[in-house]
Design a protein around this motif. Structure first.
Motif, short mmCIF file in Angstrom:
data_model
loop_
_atom_site.label_atom_id
_atom_site.label_comp_id
_atom_site.label_asym_id
_atom_site.label_seq_id
_atom_site.Cartn_x
_atom_site.Cartn_y
_atom_site.Cartn_z
N MET A 104 0.83 -1.21 0.00
CA MET A 104 0.00 0.00 0.00
C MET A 104 0.86 1.26 0.00
O MET A 104 0.60 2.22 -0.75
N LEU A 105 1.89 1.26 0.82
CA LEU A 105 2.78 2.42 0.88
C LEU A 105 3.46 2.64 -0.47
O LEU A 105 3.57 3.77 -0.95
N GLU A 106 3.91 1.57 -1.08
CA GLU A 106 4.57 1.70 -2.39
C GLU A 106 3.59 2.14 -3.47
O GLU A 106 3.99 2.69 -4.50
N ALA A 107 2.30 1.90 -3.26
CA ALA A 107 1.27 2.31 -4.23
C ALA A 107 0.83 3.75 -4.04
O ALA A 107 0.10 4.28 -4.88
N GLY A 108 1.20 4.38 -2.91
CA GLY A 108 0.86 5.78 -2.69
C GLY A 108 -0.08 6.05 -1.54
O GLY A 108 -0.43 7.20 -1.29
N TYR A 109 -0.51 5.01 -0.82
CA TYR A 109 -1.34 5.20 0.37
C TYR A 109 -0.44 5.45 1.59
O TYR A 109 0.50 4.69 1.83
N ALA A 110 -0.77 6.44 2.40
CA ALA A 110 0.01 6.71 3.61
C ALA A 110 -0.58 6.07 4.85
O ALA A 110 0.09 5.97 5.88
N ALA A 111 -1.83 5.63 4.78
CA ALA A 111 -2.52 5.09 5.96
C ALA A 111 -3.57 4.09 5.49
O ALA A 111 -3.92 4.05 4.30
N VAL A 112 -4.06 3.31 6.43
CA VAL A 112 -5.07 2.30 6.09
C VAL A 112 -6.07 2.15 7.23
O VAL A 112 -5.71 2.24 8.40
N ALA A 113 -7.33 1.94 6.86
CA ALA A 113 -8.36 1.54 7.82
C ALA A 113 -8.53 0.03 7.67
O ALA A 113 -8.99 -0.44 6.62
N GLU A 114 -8.13 -0.70 8.68
CA GLU A 114 -8.21 -2.16 8.64
C GLU A 114 -9.52 -2.61 9.26
O GLU A 114 -9.73 -2.49 10.47
N PHE A 115 -10.41 -3.12 8.41
CA PHE A 115 -11.73 -3.62 8.79
C PHE A 115 -11.50 -5.05 9.27
O PHE A 115 -11.55 -6.01 8.50
N HIS A 116 -11.26 -5.18 10.58
CA HIS A 116 -10.61 -6.38 11.12
C HIS A 116 -11.61 -7.27 11.85
O HIS A 116 -12.07 -6.95 12.94
N TYR A 117 -11.96 -8.42 11.21
CA TYR A 117 -12.94 -9.30 11.85
C TYR A 117 -12.40 -10.67 12.20
O TYR A 117 -13.13 -11.51 12.71
N LEU A 118 -11.14 -10.93 11.97
CA LEU A 118 -10.56 -12.24 12.30
C LEU A 118 -10.04 -12.19 13.73
O LEU A 118 -8.87 -11.94 13.99
N HIS A 119 -10.92 -12.43 14.71
CA HIS A 119 -10.59 -12.22 16.12
C HIS A 119 -10.09 -13.46 16.84
O HIS A 119 -9.17 -13.38 17.66
N HIS A 120 -10.69 -14.63 16.60
CA HIS A 120 -10.55 -15.78 17.49
C HIS A 120 -9.81 -16.95 16.85
O HIS A 120 -9.44 -16.91 15.67
N ARG A 121 -9.63 -17.99 17.63
CA ARG A 121 -9.07 -19.24 17.12
C ARG A 121 -10.05 -19.88 16.13
O ARG A 121 -11.23 -19.52 16.10
N PRO A 122 -9.59 -20.85 15.33
CA PRO A 122 -10.49 -21.47 14.35
C PRO A 122 -11.75 -22.09 14.95
O PRO A 122 -12.79 -22.14 14.28
N ASP A 123 -11.69 -22.53 16.21
CA ASP A 123 -12.89 -23.11 16.82
C ASP A 123 -13.81 -22.06 17.44
O ASP A 123 -14.84 -22.40 18.04
N GLY A 147 0.25 4.61 8.60
CA GLY A 147 -0.73 5.12 9.55
C GLY A 147 -1.87 4.13 9.65
O GLY A 147 -2.36 3.64 8.63
N LEU A 148 -2.33 3.84 10.85
CA LEU A 148 -3.34 2.80 11.04
C LEU A 148 -4.57 3.34 11.75
O LEU A 148 -4.47 3.94 12.82
N THR A 149 -5.72 3.11 11.15
CA THR A 149 -7.00 3.23 11.83
C THR A 149 -7.53 1.81 11.95
O THR A 149 -7.90 1.19 10.95
N LEU A 150 -7.54 1.28 13.16
CA LEU A 150 -7.97 -0.09 13.40
C LEU A 150 -9.47 -0.11 13.69
O LEU A 150 -9.95 0.62 14.56
N LEU A 151 -10.17 -0.98 12.99
CA LEU A 151 -11.62 -1.07 13.12
C LEU A 151 -12.02 -2.50 13.48
O LEU A 151 -12.38 -3.31 12.61
N PRO A 152 -11.93 -2.88 14.75
CA PRO A 152 -12.42 -4.21 15.14
C PRO A 152 -13.89 -4.36 14.76
O PRO A 152 -14.70 -3.44 14.95
N VAL A 153 -14.22 -5.52 14.22
CA VAL A 153 -15.56 -5.74 13.68
C VAL A 153 -16.45 -6.42 14.71
O VAL A 153 -16.06 -7.40 15.35
N LEU A 154 -17.65 -5.89 14.85
CA LEU A 154 -18.69 -6.51 15.66
C LEU A 154 -19.54 -7.38 14.73
O LEU A 154 -20.10 -6.88 13.75
N TYR A 155 -19.63 -8.67 15.06
CA TYR A 155 -20.30 -9.65 14.18
C TYR A 155 -21.01 -10.64 15.10
O TYR A 155 -20.37 -11.34 15.87
#
Length: 448
Positions: A104-123, A147-155
């Motif tokens: 992303m940085l090499e493509a020209g983005y300086a920051a990212v909003a990570e829509f993050h829903y992978l929270h737990h173990r496989p079980d 630069g990071l904007t972290l967005l933990p996902v409620l599911y």
């Protein structure tokens, strides 16, 4: 203090020649001067990437064969994604995220909003640190300098009827109280990152009970992101269960404003577009992923006509290219309308409208004090190489058009909050991260 000099720069008031930008030790722009000779390159405010699922980068190229039944769709891709994610460990996720952020940085983005829903173990059980996976995203950001904007996902549910989560969704699901605990640990993980932001992402109308969704704005003071109106099957499910289309229901039941970023919106009516645009909510567009998944075409012309704000995200990360995302957005409008220069304005070319508006929209969506080259703003800056004959002697708007539509003048340098992380076209730690990513892919290939 660091000073960057450029032959040309895009400032809030327009194009300027021979610009010097002084960066402070706090990662912000201290001073902007014009008429300072000796610089080279085209300096732009570097946009943020407003929607990413980092782990999906490792799936790139694995889902392009037709499956049984003769017709593939978003839903068949989704089943493959669920199978893939069950194999990922925290170490895998960190290595993949670092590779993604570097690209992303090499493509020209300086920051990212990570829509993050992978929270737990496989079980579906929690790690000892409930935010273990969030911490791995933060660790990758610390290494890459993005630069990071972290967005933990409620599911919380498998559909509007309240059915239980399926096997592929077990790693996502979190009760409301447990989610509050996860958010606290995520905040701790972000502490070493000086310009990080913490928001949250109610995944979608399908995945959150209505009574919980209406409480979401009180759960954080950060940005709020949500998938909305991406697929026709989603539209029909919400309409059947709630008596309204997704955008219509959100307008009538949620306090939509500039804190919200609504992802995709490829299934909006003209009336919904006219009502939603003035709220200030950002349309989170991911044109490459939307084309790859067959989602549909966002109505950018209607959104623009009603004063809507948009930004760009790389979503599935099947291809990370800022210029190509912007090009795909404009070309989708041209193909639909059989016209040219569809998003251009009387005083701004197509490329400038795309770049400038996406940069400002992403800054709002990330809750990031960026989006322009001006004193006091975060030093999120990208320098394009202007030595190509297609760029060297052309006016500013045309230079942007050449980069986006002709593929010339690539990213030479990039600063994220003053961190000079891309130099001469390459991330300063590219080799280390690329080797670890390659090893991760080998491990995943060996995992049944």
């Amino acid at each position: 203090m660091t000073t960057i000099t450029a032959r040309r720069a895009l400032l809030p008031q327009g194009w300027a020649e021979n610009v010097a930008v002084t960066l402070g030790a706090d990662g912000r722009i201290a001073k902007v001067e014009t008429g300072v000779a000796g610089g080279a390159g085209l300096l732009l405010p570097a946009p943020g990437n407003l929607h990413s699922h980092a782990f999906q980068r490792a799936m790139a190229g694995l889902t392009e064969a037709r499956g049984p039944g003769g017709r593939d769709s978003f839903w068949t891709w989704r089943r493959l994604m669920f199978h893939f994610l069950d194999r990922l460990t925290p170490d895998h996720v960190e290595a993949i995220a670092a590779q993604v952020q570097m690209e992303m940085l090499e493509a020209g983005y300086a920051a990212v909003a990570e829509f993050h829903y992978l929270h737990h173990r496989p079980d579906g059980t929690a790690y000892d640190n409930p935010a273990e996976m969030s911490a791995r995203i933060a660790a990758a950001a610390y290494e890459t300098g993005i630069g990071l904007t972290l967005l933990p996902v409620l599911y919380q549910q498998g559909g509007c009827d309240g059915r239980a989560l399926g096997d592929g969704q077990r790693r996502f699901g979190t009760g409301t109280d447990d989610f509050a605990t996860l958010m606290g640990h995520a905040a701790t993980a972000l502490a070493p990152l000086p310009d990080a932001r913490l928001g949250m992402a109610p995944h979608s109308l399908r995945a959150i009970p209505r009574d919980v969704l209406t409480l979401v704005p009180q759960m954080t003071d950060g940005p709020l992101h949500m998938h909305l109106a991406e697929q026709q099957a989603e539209v029909e499910e919400v309409r059947t269960a709630y008596g309204a289309r997704p955008v219509e229901w959100a307008l009538d039941n949620l306090p939509l404003d500039g804190r919200w970023c609504l992802i995709h919106l490829t299934r909006m009516t003209d009336d919904e577009t006219a009502r939603l645009a003035p709220t200030g909510a950002v349309a989170g567009l991911c044109p490459i992923t939307e084309a790859n998944l067959g989602d549909g075409i966002f109505n950018a012309t209607g959104w623009q006509a009603h004063g809507g704000t948009f930004g760009i995200g790389s979503d599935s990360n099947v291809l990370i290219s800022l210029a190509q995302e912007l090009r795909q957005l404009e070309y989708s409008q041209r193909l639909r309308d059989r016209a040219r220069a569809v998003l251009a304005e009387d005083d701004r070319s197509t490329g400038r409208v795309l770049f400038e508006d996406a940069t400002k929209g992403a800054a709002r969506a990330l809750g990031r004090d960026a989006g322009g080259i001006a004193p006091g703003m975060l030093a999120d800056l990208v320098m394009l190489d202007d030595r190509s004959p297609d760029m060297a002697h052309r006016p500013g708007d045309t230079m942007l058009d050449a980069w986006i539509f002709a593929g010339v003048g690539g990213v030479r340098d990039l600063w994220s909050a003053g961190r000079h992380v891309v130099r001469d076209g390459h991330h300063i730690a590219r080799e280390t991260m690329a080797a670890r990513y390659a090893d991760t892919l080998r491990q995943l290939e060996d995992t049944p």
